[in-house]
Design an enzyme around this catalytic site. Sequence first.
Site, PDB file in Angstrom:
ATOM      1  CG  HIS A  49      -1.975   0.946   1.230  1.00 55.28           C
ATOM      2  ND1 HIS A  49      -1.802   2.100   1.449  1.00 55.28           N
ATOM      3  CD2 HIS A  49      -3.308   0.646   0.547  1.00 55.28           C
ATOM      4  CE1 HIS A  49      -3.190   2.829   1.161  1.00 55.28           C
ATOM      5  NE2 HIS A  49      -3.734   1.949   0.901  1.00 55.28           N
ATOM      6  CG  PHE A  50      -0.450   2.675  -3.012  1.00 49.85           C
ATOM      7  CD1 PHE A  50      -1.418   1.923  -3.377  1.00 49.85           C
ATOM      8  CD2 PHE A  50      -0.907   3.698  -2.241  1.00 49.85           C
ATOM      9  CE1 PHE A  50      -2.842   2.087  -3.356  1.00 49.85           C
ATOM     10  CE2 PHE A  50      -2.115   3.990  -2.072  1.00 49.85           C
ATOM     11  CZ  PHE A  50      -3.215   3.017  -2.448  1.00 49.85           C
TER      12      PHE A  50
END
Length: 140
Positions: A49-50
């Site tokens: 993420h991410f």
Amino acid sequence: MDYMNREEIKNILPHREPMLLLDGLCLDEQGVARSRYEVRGDEFFLQGHFPGLPVVPGVILCEMMAQTCCLLTGKIKLLAYLTGIEKVRFLSKVFPGDVIDFACALKKRLGRFFLAQGEGQVGEKLCVSGEFSFILAPEE
């Protein structure tokens, strides 16, 4: 203001690693619950993420505020179960290296039901705000 450390927080909250998401917690003179968390970068919630741009997920920021709200009950032997999240706004991203400070205040209490309002900020920048409802229940 003296913050409880993680071990002291465990005497109040039932959460344990990896879901204990506060590094410090205290109740100030005005009855506002305050907490803080330093985002290290190796947390489970940043994995994926991410990729290449780790950002703390909004749901994790909400959980951090909800854990902060637990201090508003004044109860240690009862569990606080989150029953609702309202009016949440994500205003700024939180990244590894940031220290996020939360402030949560009780808005209303009806028996075992609580309504609180909270916000989190990094430095002077407001990152998240919202309202949380929860109910106290005995441990099962």
